[in-house]
Design a protein around this motif. Structure first.
Motif, PDB file in Angstrom:
ATOM      1  N   ALA A 134      46.751  31.379  30.045  1.00 18.89           N
ATOM      2  CA  ALA A 134      47.305  32.297  29.968  1.00 18.89           C
ATOM      3  C   ALA A 134      46.560  32.814  29.113  1.00 18.89           C
ATOM      4  CB  ALA A 134      49.037  32.510  29.572  1.00 18.89           C
ATOM      5  N   VAL A 135      46.399  33.962  28.859  1.00 20.65           N
ATOM      6  CA  VAL A 135      45.130  35.284  27.804  1.00 20.65           C
ATOM      7  C   VAL A 135      45.770  36.399  27.745  1.00 20.65           C
ATOM      8  CG1 VAL A 135      43.192  34.967  28.953  1.00 20.65           C
ATOM      9  CG2 VAL A 135      43.285  34.983  27.308  1.00 20.65           C
ATOM     10  N   ILE A 136      45.368  37.051  27.047  1.00 20.05           N
ATOM     11  CA  ILE A 136      45.752  38.306  26.582  1.00 20.05           C
ATOM     12  C   ILE A 136      44.564  39.020  25.570  1.00 20.05           C
ATOM     13  CG2 ILE A 136      47.723  39.928  25.168  1.00 20.05           C
ATOM     14  CD1 ILE A 136      50.239  37.826  25.431  1.00 20.05           C
ATOM     15  N   GLU A 150      41.401  45.713  25.685  1.00 16.73           N
ATOM     16  CA  GLU A 150      40.643  46.575  26.261  1.00 16.73           C
ATOM     17  C   GLU A 150      39.128  46.182  25.331  1.00 16.73           C
ATOM     18  OE1 GLU A 150      41.504  50.366  27.626  1.00 16.73           O
ATOM     19  OE2 GLU A 150      40.315  50.619  28.746  1.00 16.73           O
ATOM     20  N   GLY A 151      38.153  45.593  26.222  1.00 16.78           N
ATOM     21  CA  GLY A 151      36.868  45.654  25.424  1.00 16.78           C
ATOM     22  C   GLY A 151      36.961  44.961  25.421  1.00 16.78           C
ATOM     23  N   GLU A 152      37.606  43.666  25.061  1.00 13.61           N
ATOM     24  CA  GLU A 152      37.262  42.134  23.879  1.00 13.61           C
ATOM     25  C   GLU A 152      36.604  41.222  25.556  1.00 13.61           C
ATOM     26  OE1 GLU A 152      41.010  40.945  22.736  1.00 13.61           O
ATOM     27  OE2 GLU A 152      40.310  41.953  21.173  1.00 13.61           O
ATOM     28  N   ASP A 153      36.202  40.313  25.964  1.00 14.08           N
ATOM     29  CA  ASP A 153      35.696  38.993  26.433  1.00 14.08           C
ATOM     30  C   ASP A 153      36.241  38.053  26.509  1.00 14.08           C
ATOM     31  OD1 ASP A 153      32.249  39.709  25.096  1.00 14.08           O
ATOM     32  OD2 ASP A 153      33.229  41.098  25.969  1.00 14.08           O
ATOM     33  N   ALA A 154      36.588  37.829  28.119  1.00 14.57           N
ATOM     34  CA  ALA A 154      37.266  36.046  27.931  1.00 14.57           C
ATOM     35  C   ALA A 154      36.359  35.167  28.820  1.00 14.57           C
ATOM     36  CB  ALA A 154      38.417  36.074  28.428  1.00 14.57           C
ATOM     37  N   VAL A 155      37.228  33.835  28.560  1.00 14.51           N
ATOM     38  CA  VAL A 155      36.095  32.881  29.737  1.00 14.51           C
ATOM     39  C   VAL A 155      37.773  32.393  29.985  1.00 14.51           C
ATOM     40  CG1 VAL A 155      34.339  31.357  29.676  1.00 14.51           C
ATOM     41  CG2 VAL A 155      34.031  32.423  27.971  1.00 14.51           C
ATOM     42  N   ILE A 156      37.388  32.083  31.586  1.00 17.62           N
ATOM     43  CA  ILE A 156      38.628  31.155  31.940  1.00 17.62           C
ATOM     44  C   ILE A 156      37.524  29.424  32.670  1.00 17.62           C
ATOM     45  CG2 ILE A 156      39.864  30.413  34.142  1.00 17.62           C
ATOM     46  CD1 ILE A 156      40.167  33.929  33.878  1.00 17.62           C
ATOM     47  N   ASN A 157      38.636  28.972  33.154  1.00 21.22           N
ATOM     48  CA  ASN A 157      37.513  27.629  33.231  1.00 21.22           C
ATOM     49  C   ASN A 157      38.593  26.933  33.982  1.00 21.22           C
ATOM     50  OD1 ASN A 157      34.917  27.514  31.203  1.00 21.22           O
ATOM     51  ND2 ASN A 157      37.063  27.110  29.842  1.00 21.22           N
ATOM     52  N   CYS A 158      37.845  25.851  35.075  1.00 21.96           N
ATOM     53  CA  CYS A 158      37.643  25.284  36.788  1.00 21.96           C
ATOM     54  C   CYS A 158      37.199  23.864  36.569  1.00 21.96           C
ATOM     55  CB  CYS A 158      37.604  26.394  37.410  1.00 21.96           C
ATOM     56  SG  CYS A 158      37.820  25.758  38.831  1.00 21.96           S
ATOM     57  N   SER A 159      37.826  23.380  36.330  1.00 22.41           N
ATOM     58  CA  SER A 159      37.353  22.092  36.089  1.00 22.41           C
ATOM     59  C   SER A 159      37.681  20.815  37.713  1.00 22.41           C
ATOM     60  CB  SER A 159      37.348  21.153  35.056  1.00 22.41           C
ATOM     61  OG  SER A 159      38.906  20.941  34.755  1.00 22.41           O
ATOM     62  N   SER A 190      43.083  43.296  34.574  1.00 21.15           N
ATOM     63  CA  SER A 190      44.571  42.105  34.761  1.00 21.15           C
ATOM     64  C   SER A 190      45.050  41.717  36.058  1.00 21.15           C
ATOM     65  CB  SER A 190      45.409  43.249  33.738  1.00 21.15           C
ATOM     66  OG  SER A 190      46.054  43.351  32.801  1.00 21.15           O
ATOM     67  N   GLY A 191      45.597  40.525  35.479  1.00 20.06           N
ATOM     68  CA  GLY A 191      46.067  39.660  36.593  1.00 20.06           C
ATOM     69  C   GLY A 191      45.634  38.683  36.722  1.00 20.06           C
ATOM     70  N   THR A 192      46.446  37.279  37.712  1.00 16.15           N
ATOM     71  CA  THR A 192      46.083  36.198  38.193  1.00 16.15           C
ATOM     72  C   THR A 192      44.735  35.276  38.746  1.00 16.15           C
ATOM     73  OG1 THR A 192      48.731  35.771  37.413  1.00 16.15           O
ATOM     74  CG2 THR A 192      46.909  33.998  38.467  1.00 16.15           C
ATOM     75  N   TYR A 193      44.180  35.112  37.710  1.00 15.28           N
ATOM     76  CA  TYR A 193      42.290  34.752  38.219  1.00 15.28           C
ATOM     77  C   TYR A 193      42.614  32.790  38.689  1.00 15.28           C
ATOM     78  CZ  TYR A 193      40.327  38.438  36.199  1.00 15.28           C
ATOM     79  OH  TYR A 193      40.136  39.955  35.899  1.00 15.28           O
ATOM     80  N   PHE A 194      42.579  32.863  40.328  1.00 17.33           N
ATOM     81  CA  PHE A 194      42.408  31.789  40.401  1.00 17.33           C
ATOM     82  C   PHE A 194      41.238  30.746  41.119  1.00 17.33           C
ATOM     83  CE2 PHE A 194      47.173  30.543  41.022  1.00 17.33           C
ATOM     84  CZ  PHE A 194      47.630  32.045  41.456  1.00 17.33           C
ATOM     85  N   CYS A 195      40.321  29.736  40.700  1.00 16.40           N
ATOM     86  CA  CYS A 195      38.924  29.103  41.300  1.00 16.40           C
ATOM     87  C   CYS A 195      39.982  28.413  42.498  1.00 16.40           C
ATOM     88  CB  CYS A 195      38.932  28.804  39.955  1.00 16.40           C
ATOM     89  SG  CYS A 195      39.502  27.055  39.658  1.00 16.40           S
ATOM     90  N   GLY A 196      38.967  28.477  43.489  1.00 17.20           N
ATOM     91  CA  GLY A 196      39.369  27.083  44.598  1.00 17.20           C
ATOM     92  C   GLY A 196      37.529  26.452  44.780  1.00 17.20           C
ATOM     93  N   THR A 197      38.602  25.494  45.190  1.00 14.23           N
ATOM     94  CA  THR A 197      36.966  24.536  45.344  1.00 14.23           C
ATOM     95  C   THR A 197      36.773  24.297  46.813  1.00 14.23           C
ATOM     96  OG1 THR A 197      38.454  21.915  44.390  1.00 14.23           O
ATOM     97  CG2 THR A 197      37.226  24.232  43.048  1.00 14.23           C
ATOM     98  N   GLY A 198      36.337  24.387  47.522  1.00 12.52           N
ATOM     99  CA  GLY A 198      35.763  23.670  48.665  1.00 12.52           C
ATOM    100  C   GLY A 198      34.777  22.233  48.887  1.00 12.52           C
ATOM    101  N   GLY A 199      34.433  22.818  50.128  1.00 11.15           N
ATOM    102  CA  GLY A 199      33.441  22.011  50.959  1.00 11.15           C
ATOM    103  C   GLY A 199      32.107  22.720  50.853  1.00 11.15           C
ATOM    104  N   GLY A 222      46.186  28.710  38.099  1.00 11.49           N
ATOM    105  CA  GLY A 222      45.603  30.059  38.414  1.00 11.49           C
ATOM    106  C   GLY A 222      45.984  30.375  36.543  1.00 11.49           C
ATOM    107  N   THR A 223      45.108  31.137  36.686  1.00 10.47           N
ATOM    108  CA  THR A 223      44.681  31.836  34.900  1.00 10.47           C
ATOM    109  C   THR A 223      44.868  33.433  34.663  1.00 10.47           C
ATOM    110  OG1 THR A 223      43.220  30.861  34.149  1.00 10.47           O
ATOM    111  CG2 THR A 223      43.844  32.617  32.591  1.00 10.47           C
ATOM    112  N   LEU A 224      46.511  33.314  34.263  1.00  6.10           N
ATOM    113  CA  LEU A 224      46.978  34.951  33.529  1.00  6.10           C
ATOM    114  C   LEU A 224      46.698  35.662  32.958  1.00  6.10           C
ATOM    115  CD1 LEU A 224      49.046  36.939  34.775  1.00  6.10           C
ATOM    116  CD2 LEU A 224      50.965  35.924  32.796  1.00  6.10           C
ATOM    117  N   LEU A 225      46.084  36.742  32.990  1.00  2.00           N
ATOM    118  CA  LEU A 225      44.923  37.392  32.383  1.00  2.00           C
ATOM    119  C   LEU A 225      45.700  39.027  32.138  1.00  2.00           C
ATOM    120  CD1 LEU A 225      42.808  37.549  30.439  1.00  2.00           C
ATOM    121  CD2 LEU A 225      41.293  39.074  32.554  1.00  2.00           C
TER     122      LEU A 225
END
Lengths: 113, 112
Positions: B9-11, B14-23, B83-92, B105-108
């Motif tokens: 989760a990250v709060i 407005e105007g700030e930056d964010a990075v969400i990681n997926c491994s 604002s919302g929950t960000y999901f990464c999906g990995t596939g073929g 998920g990451t709640l932003l």
């Protein structure tokens, strides 16, 4: 862009009854569609892969006889929750690929009372 | 195997930056990013394919490091609508019959 329509948006049913959810690709053909289930504040969990003209492929732990999937045409897949129980209450979402991206339907909120 | 997302989760203001990681512990052929608002279905943001990268939005971009089996989503000058929950999906390999496996998920939350 690709559009996937899902119906109904929400449904309330009595315990022991069956519910059918439809998923349609409106502007493209989808030989494969995917069904997910999502519990509150949790991730999307793949239930099964629906294949046009053949049997669905279910993920481990998903009951085939309870969650019936039919993919009779290139634009329609249905998920039937049979003999629903309160623990089946969840948000069910379908998706289809208009390669390379995957588009989700609007989801169906199922409440079993 | 489910990819791992961070942070949970990250709060932001407005105007700030964010990075969400997926491994992932498995080789990645494609990474798909989605945003989901409460009670709604996930909405496609962008896809990154092995050997390439696609940018889906002006202030939202992503990177894909195939060797490290990681992807990062960058949100710059955040807006309330982010604002919302960000999901990464990995596939073929990107074919239409490859299933996606989603992270938790990451709640932003973006505040005024």
């Amino acid at each position: 862009g690709a559009v996937v329509s899902q119906h109904p948006s929400w449904v309330i049913c009595k315990s022991g009854t069956s519910v059918k959810i439809e998923c349609r690709s409106l502007d493209f053909q989808a030989t494969t569609m995917f069904w997910y289930r999502q519990f509150p504040k949790q991730s999307l969990m793949l239930m099964a892969t629906s294949n046009e003209g053949s049997k669905a492929t279910y993920e481990q732990g998903v009951e085939k006889d309870k969650f019936l999937i039919n993919h009779a045409s290139l634009t329609l897949s249905t998920l039937t929750v049979t003999s629903a129980h309160p623990e089946d209450s969840s948000f069910y979402i379908c998706s289809a690929s208009d390669s390379p991206r995957y588009t989700f339907g609007s989801g169906t909120r199922l409440t079993v009372v | 195997q489910q990819p791992v997302q961070s942070p949970q989760a990250v709060i932001l203001r407005e105007g700030e930056d964010a990075v969400i990681n997926c491994s992932s512990s498995k080789a990645l052929y494609s990474v798909h990013w989605y945003r989901q608002k409460h009670g709604e279905a996930p909405v496609f943001l962008m896809i990154l394919l092995k050997g390439g990268e696609q940018k889906g939005h002006e202030k939202i971009s992503a990177s894909f490091n195939e060797k490290k089996q990681q992807s990062s989503l960058y949100l710059t000058a955040s807006q309330l609508s982010y604002s919302g929950t960000y999901f990464c999906g990995t596939g073929g390999s990107g074919g239409s019959n490859y299933k996606l496996t989603f992270g938790k998920g990451t709640l932003l939350t973006v505040n005024p």
